[in-house]
Design a protein around this motif. Structure first.
Motif, PDB file in Angstrom:
ATOM      1  N   ARG A 171       1.400 -10.678   3.735  1.00 23.03           N
ATOM      2  CA  ARG A 171       0.999 -12.078   3.577  1.00 23.03           C
ATOM      3  C   ARG A 171      -0.345 -12.280   4.262  1.00 23.03           C
ATOM      4  O   ARG A 171      -0.740 -11.493   5.137  1.00 23.03           O
ATOM      5  CB  ARG A 171       2.047 -13.005   4.215  1.00 23.03           C
ATOM      6  N   PRO A 172      -1.057 -13.325   3.914  1.00 29.71           N
ATOM      7  CA  PRO A 172      -2.320 -13.602   4.599  1.00 29.71           C
ATOM      8  C   PRO A 172      -2.100 -13.807   6.095  1.00 29.71           C
ATOM      9  O   PRO A 172      -1.088 -14.369   6.519  1.00 29.71           O
ATOM     10  CB  PRO A 172      -2.806 -14.891   3.926  1.00 29.71           C
ATOM     11  N   GLU A 173      -3.040 -13.310   6.863  1.00 29.41           N
ATOM     12  CA  GLU A 173      -3.112 -13.450   8.324  1.00 29.41           C
ATOM     13  C   GLU A 173      -2.212 -12.481   9.088  1.00 29.41           C
ATOM     14  O   GLU A 173      -2.264 -12.438  10.313  1.00 29.41           O
ATOM     15  CB  GLU A 173      -2.855 -14.892   8.773  1.00 29.41           C
ATOM     16  N   LEU A 187      -5.158  -9.166   7.142  1.00 27.83           N
ATOM     17  CA  LEU A 187      -5.056  -9.353   5.695  1.00 27.83           C
ATOM     18  C   LEU A 187      -5.366 -10.796   5.309  1.00 27.83           C
ATOM     19  O   LEU A 187      -5.122 -11.732   6.077  1.00 27.83           O
ATOM     20  CB  LEU A 187      -3.664  -8.963   5.217  1.00 27.83           C
ATOM     21  N   ALA A 188      -5.914 -10.954   4.108  1.00 26.87           N
ATOM     22  CA  ALA A 188      -6.306 -12.271   3.601  1.00 26.87           C
ATOM     23  C   ALA A 188      -6.003 -12.350   2.119  1.00 26.87           C
ATOM     24  O   ALA A 188      -5.872 -11.332   1.426  1.00 26.87           O
ATOM     25  CB  ALA A 188      -7.798 -12.512   3.858  1.00 26.87           C
ATOM     26  N   ALA A 189      -5.900 -13.559   1.615  1.00 28.82           N
ATOM     27  CA  ALA A 189      -5.652 -13.776   0.192  1.00 28.82           C
ATOM     28  C   ALA A 189      -6.760 -13.131  -0.635  1.00 28.82           C
ATOM     29  O   ALA A 189      -7.925 -13.100  -0.222  1.00 28.82           O
ATOM     30  CB  ALA A 189      -5.573 -15.269  -0.109  1.00 28.82           C
ATOM     31  N   ASN A 190      -6.384 -12.600  -1.790  1.00 29.77           N
ATOM     32  CA  ASN A 190      -7.264 -11.961  -2.768  1.00 29.77           C
ATOM     33  C   ASN A 190      -7.639 -10.522  -2.421  1.00 29.77           C
ATOM     34  O   ASN A 190      -8.448  -9.915  -3.121  1.00 29.77           O
ATOM     35  CB  ASN A 190      -8.535 -12.788  -3.015  1.00 29.77           C
ATOM     36  N   MET A 191      -7.036  -9.974  -1.372  1.00 27.08           N
ATOM     37  CA  MET A 191      -7.202  -8.545  -1.106  1.00 27.08           C
ATOM     38  C   MET A 191      -6.303  -7.741  -2.046  1.00 27.08           C
ATOM     39  O   MET A 191      -5.233  -8.211  -2.457  1.00 27.08           O
ATOM     40  CB  MET A 191      -6.844  -8.207   0.340  1.00 27.08           C
ATOM     41  N   VAL A 192      -6.749  -6.532  -2.376  1.00 30.55           N
ATOM     42  CA  VAL A 192      -5.957  -5.596  -3.162  1.00 30.55           C
ATOM     43  C   VAL A 192      -5.810  -4.314  -2.346  1.00 30.55           C
ATOM     44  O   VAL A 192      -6.802  -3.755  -1.884  1.00 30.55           O
ATOM     45  CB  VAL A 192      -6.620  -5.285  -4.518  1.00 30.55           C
ATOM     46  N   PHE A 193      -4.572  -3.871  -2.167  1.00 29.42           N
ATOM     47  CA  PHE A 193      -4.338  -2.676  -1.357  1.00 29.42           C
ATOM     48  C   PHE A 193      -3.038  -2.007  -1.791  1.00 29.42           C
ATOM     49  O   PHE A 193      -2.251  -2.570  -2.557  1.00 29.42           O
ATOM     50  CB  PHE A 193      -4.287  -3.024   0.135  1.00 29.42           C
ATOM     51  N   THR A 194      -2.833  -0.795  -1.291  1.00 32.64           N
ATOM     52  CA  THR A 194      -1.615  -0.051  -1.617  1.00 32.64           C
ATOM     53  C   THR A 194      -0.607  -0.144  -0.481  1.00 32.64           C
ATOM     54  O   THR A 194      -0.958  -0.400   0.669  1.00 32.64           O
ATOM     55  CB  THR A 194      -1.918   1.440  -1.855  1.00 32.64           C
ATOM     56  N   ILE A 195       0.642   0.049  -0.830  1.00 27.50           N
ATOM     57  CA  ILE A 195       1.697   0.311   0.154  1.00 27.50           C
ATOM     58  C   ILE A 195       2.370   1.600  -0.304  1.00 27.50           C
ATOM     59  O   ILE A 195       2.947   1.650  -1.393  1.00 27.50           O
ATOM     60  CB  ILE A 195       2.688  -0.852   0.272  1.00 27.50           C
ATOM     61  N   GLU A 196       2.268   2.648   0.541  1.00 27.73           N
ATOM     62  CA  GLU A 196       2.655   3.991   0.084  1.00 27.73           C
ATOM     63  C   GLU A 196       3.314   4.837   1.170  1.00 27.73           C
ATOM     64  O   GLU A 196       2.764   5.848   1.600  1.00 27.73           O
ATOM     65  CB  GLU A 196       1.438   4.723  -0.483  1.00 27.73           C
ATOM     66  N   PRO A 197       4.490   4.455   1.608  1.00 30.81           N
ATOM     67  CA  PRO A 197       5.180   5.311   2.580  1.00 30.81           C
ATOM     68  C   PRO A 197       5.616   6.627   1.955  1.00 30.81           C
ATOM     69  O   PRO A 197       5.784   6.734   0.738  1.00 30.81           O
ATOM     70  CB  PRO A 197       6.387   4.458   2.980  1.00 30.81           C
ATOM     71  N   THR A 227      -1.746 -13.044  -2.424  1.00 33.40           N
ATOM     72  CA  THR A 227      -2.017 -14.447  -2.723  1.00 33.40           C
ATOM     73  C   THR A 227      -1.673 -15.287  -1.496  1.00 33.40           C
ATOM     74  O   THR A 227      -1.127 -14.777  -0.516  1.00 33.40           O
ATOM     75  CB  THR A 227      -1.184 -14.930  -3.917  1.00 33.40           C
ATOM     76  N   ASN A 228      -1.970 -16.559  -1.566  1.00 33.11           N
ATOM     77  CA  ASN A 228      -1.615 -17.447  -0.453  1.00 33.11           C
ATOM     78  C   ASN A 228      -0.111 -17.537  -0.267  1.00 33.11           C
ATOM     79  O   ASN A 228       0.382 -17.888   0.807  1.00 33.11           O
ATOM     80  CB  ASN A 228      -2.200 -18.840  -0.687  1.00 33.11           C
ATOM     81  N   GLN A 229       0.647 -17.220  -1.318  1.00 31.76           N
ATOM     82  CA  GLN A 229       2.109 -17.282  -1.252  1.00 31.76           C
ATOM     83  C   GLN A 229       2.733 -15.955  -0.827  1.00 31.76           C
ATOM     84  O   GLN A 229       3.923 -15.900  -0.508  1.00 31.76           O
ATOM     85  CB  GLN A 229       2.681 -17.691  -2.620  1.00 31.76           C
ATOM     86  N   GLY A 230       1.948 -14.883  -0.818  1.00 32.29           N
ATOM     87  CA  GLY A 230       2.494 -13.581  -0.462  1.00 32.29           C
ATOM     88  C   GLY A 230       1.978 -12.499  -1.380  1.00 32.29           C
ATOM     89  O   GLY A 230       0.896 -12.620  -1.969  1.00 32.29           O
ATOM     90  N   SER A 231       2.744 -11.440  -1.550  1.00 27.49           N
ATOM     91  CA  SER A 231       2.268 -10.283  -2.313  1.00 27.49           C
ATOM     92  C   SER A 231       2.700 -10.329  -3.766  1.00 27.49           C
ATOM     93  O   SER A 231       3.809 -10.743  -4.092  1.00 27.49           O
ATOM     94  CB  SER A 231       2.763  -8.990  -1.666  1.00 27.49           C
ATOM     95  N   GLN A 232       1.793  -9.905  -4.614  1.00 25.86           N
ATOM     96  CA  GLN A 232       2.081  -9.738  -6.040  1.00 25.86           C
ATOM     97  C   GLN A 232       1.880  -8.267  -6.369  1.00 25.86           C
ATOM     98  O   GLN A 232       0.806  -7.710  -6.141  1.00 25.86           O
ATOM     99  CB  GLN A 232       1.127 -10.603  -6.874  1.00 25.86           C
ATOM    100  N   VAL A 233       2.916  -7.614  -6.871  1.00 27.87           N
ATOM    101  CA  VAL A 233       2.826  -6.188  -7.187  1.00 27.87           C
ATOM    102  C   VAL A 233       2.113  -6.036  -8.530  1.00 27.87           C
ATOM    103  O   VAL A 233       2.576  -6.543  -9.562  1.00 27.87           O
ATOM    104  CB  VAL A 233       4.214  -5.527  -7.236  1.00 27.87           C
ATOM    105  N   LEU A 234       0.976  -5.353  -8.527  1.00 29.96           N
ATOM    106  CA  LEU A 234       0.180  -5.181  -9.739  1.00 29.96           C
ATOM    107  C   LEU A 234       0.684  -4.033 -10.596  1.00 29.96           C
ATOM    108  O   LEU A 234       0.631  -4.101 -11.826  1.00 29.96           O
ATOM    109  CB  LEU A 234      -1.290  -4.938  -9.369  1.00 29.96           C
ATOM    110  N   THR A 235       1.138  -2.969  -9.966  1.00 33.18           N
ATOM    111  CA  THR A 235       1.647  -1.819 -10.695  1.00 33.18           C
ATOM    112  C   THR A 235       3.065  -2.123 -11.186  1.00 33.18           C
ATOM    113  O   THR A 235       3.796  -2.880 -10.556  1.00 33.18           O
ATOM    114  CB  THR A 235       1.625  -0.578  -9.791  1.00 33.18           C
ATOM    115  N   THR A 236       3.447  -1.518 -12.311  1.00 34.75           N
ATOM    116  CA  THR A 236       4.697  -1.940 -12.956  1.00 34.75           C
ATOM    117  C   THR A 236       5.721  -0.821 -13.145  1.00 34.75           C
ATOM    118  O   THR A 236       6.837  -1.097 -13.590  1.00 34.75           O
ATOM    119  CB  THR A 236       4.406  -2.565 -14.333  1.00 34.75           C
ATOM    120  N   LEU A 237       5.378   0.423 -12.842  1.00 35.96           N
ATOM    121  CA  LEU A 237       6.340   1.507 -13.057  1.00 35.96           C
ATOM    122  C   LEU A 237       7.528   1.347 -12.112  1.00 35.96           C
ATOM    123  O   LEU A 237       7.362   1.112 -10.917  1.00 35.96           O
ATOM    124  CB  LEU A 237       5.668   2.863 -12.841  1.00 35.96           C
TER     125      LEU A 237
END
Length: 367
Positions: A267-269, A318-328, A347-357
Motif C-alpha cells: 500500500r502507499p506509504e 512505496l507510493a501510488a502508481n509504482m509498478v514492482f514485483t513480489i517474488e519470494p 493504487t491509493n486503495q492498495g495493490s492491483q496484480v497486473l500479471t494474470t497467470l
C-alpha cells in the motif's frame, strides 16, 4: 492518436517538469546520457545520444547513425546536433560556458567526467540523479498501458510454450520458443536472458537456460518477460512435470502464501523494508526463511530492475502508481527451488496484480 505523436507529447510534458527541477537546483544544466532517461525525456529509442537541458534550450547530441531517427522521434522543441565523438560534444559544451553541470552520477564514467573537465577547466559536475530518476518511480497512464501490453505479450507466449513442455525437450529450446512467441506478438526483445531451470538447476535463482533436457518428475522455474516499446514485464512460474512430492507441495504453498501476504500488505506509504519483512516472516514461520536468499521484489519499467527495491536494505517508501514485483522463493542447493513472481501496480486503495497467470499449485502441475 499515432504512437509517435503520443510519445512526443509525453516526453515533452516530462521535459517541462524536469526543467522546473533544474530551476530549483544548483546546476546550470542537466546532462542526461542513460538510455532510459533519453527515452523518458526525449522519446529517443536509439542507443547512443546525450541530452543537455538548459534553462532556455534543450539540445540532443548524437552521431550520424541516429540523426534521422532522432529527428523523427524528438519533440520539436529540442535542438538536434550531430557529433562525431564525445570529445566533439565536449567542445560544444565548452562554448556554452556552463560551470555547474548536473549528471546521472550512478552511471557517469570517470573517463567522461575527465574529458569534459579537460575542455572546460572550470566545470564542476554534481549529481542530479534524484531529480532525473524520481519522476520515473510513478508510472503515468501511457507507461502503464505499455507495461500491460508487455505483460500480455509475455503471457500469451508462455501459454503457447508451456504446451510443448515434455520429457526430452531442453531448457534452451523452451527459452527459444518463448522468445520466438514473444517476438511474433510484437515484443522488441526479451526483457532479459530468460531463466529456464529444471530439476537440480531450479535451485539456482538465476539459472539461465542450459542444454539440460527436461526429465520426468522435474520441477521447472521459468522467469520470463517481454520488452515492448521500451517497457518491460517480469514474471516467474514454477511448474512440475508430474506429481510433486509432499515436501515440494508444502514449500510451494509456503511460497505462494508468502507472496499473497506481500500483495495484500502492499500500500502507499509502507516502507519497502517493511514489505520485505512481511513476506520473509511468512517463510520464517513456515520453517523455510533461511532458504529465501534474495530481495522480495524490484521496480519494473524502462529498466527490468529499477526503483523501488523491495528488500531488507531498502530505504524506499512505496507510493501510488509504482509498478514492482513480489517474488519470494526457496532454494535447496543442488536439489530444487521454487519462485513465484507477479507484477503489482500500486493504487491509493492498495495493490492491483497486473500479471494474470494462475499461481495456485493445481495450475502448476503438468500431467
Amino acid at each position: 492518436m499515432n504512437t509517435l505523436k503520443s510519445n512526443n507529447q509525453a516526453a515533452s510534458h516530462r521535459l517541462n517538469k524536469l526543467k522546473l527541477q533544474l530551476a530549483k537546483s544548483q546546476a546550470e544544466a542537466f546532462f542526461l546520457h542513460t538510455l532510459p532517461s533519453l527515452r523518458y525525456y526525449g522519446g529517443f529509442t536509439g542507443d547512443s545520444g546525450f541530452l543537455l537541458i538548459e534553462a532556455d534550450e534543450v539540445t540532443f547530441f548524437t552521431d550520424g547513425r541516429y540523426t534521422t531517427q532522432a529527428a523523427s522521434e524528438l519533440p520539436g522543441k529540442i535542438t538536434l546536433v550531430q557529433i562525431d565523438s564525445f570529445i566533439q560534444m565536449s567542445s560544444n559544451l565548452a562554448e556554452r560556458k556552463i560551470t555547474l553541470l548536473g549528471v546521472e552520477e550512478q552511471s557517469f564514467s570517470i573517463f567522461r567526467d575527465q574529458e569534459l573537465k579537460k575542455r572546460i577547466p572550470h566545470l564542476q559536475t554534481l549529481s542530479c540523479q534524484q531529480q532525473i530518476s524520481t519522476p520515473r518511480l510513478c508510472k503515468d497512464k501511457e507507461e502503464l498501458a505499455l507495461i500491460k501490453q508487455a505483460i500480455t505479450i509475455a503471457e500469451e507466449a508462455y501459454r503457447q510454450t508451456i504446451t510443448l513442455v515434455k520429457p526430452g525437450i531442453s531448457e534452451h529450446d523452451i527459452a527459444l520458443e518463448l522468445e520466438y512467441q514473444m517476438k511474433r506478438r510484437g515484443a522488441e526483445r526479451t526483457a532479459f536472458d530468460l531463466i529456464v531451470a529444471s530439476g537440480y538447476r531450479s535451485s539456482l535463482p538465476h539459472g539461465v537456460a542450459s542444454e539440460k533436457p527436461i526429465a520426468p518428475g522435474d520441477m521447472i522455474t521459468i522467469d520470463f518477460g517481454a520488452c515492448y516499446q521500451g517497457y518491460h514485464s517480469d514474471q516467474t512460474c514454477t511448474v512440475f512435470l508430474g506429481e510433486p512430492s509432499k515436501k515440494q507441495q508444502e514449500v510451494y504453498q509456503a511460497v505462494f502464501l508468502a507472496q499473497q501476504a506481500g500483495i495484500k500488505a502492499a500500500r502507499p506509504e509502507i516502507s519497502a523494508k517493511d514489505l520485505d519483512h512481511i513476506v520473509r516472516e511468512m517463510l520464517e514461520q513456515a520453517g523455510y526463511g533461511k532458504y529465501f536468499s534474495h530481495g522480495t521484489g524490484h521496480g519494473v519499467g524502462l529498466e527490468i530492475h529499477e526503483a523501488p527495491s523491495i528488500s531488507s536494505r531498502s530505504a524506499d517508501i512505496l507510493a501510488a502508481n509504482m509498478v514492482f514485483t513480489i517474488e519470494p522463493g526457496c532454494y535447496f542447493p543442488h536439489q530444487w527451488g521454487i519462485r513465484l513472481e507477479d507484477m503489482i501496480y500500486l493504487t491509493n486503495q492498495g495493490s492491483q496484480v497486473l500479471t494474470t497467470l494462475d499461481k495456485q499449485l493445481e495450475s502448476a502441475i503438468i500431467e
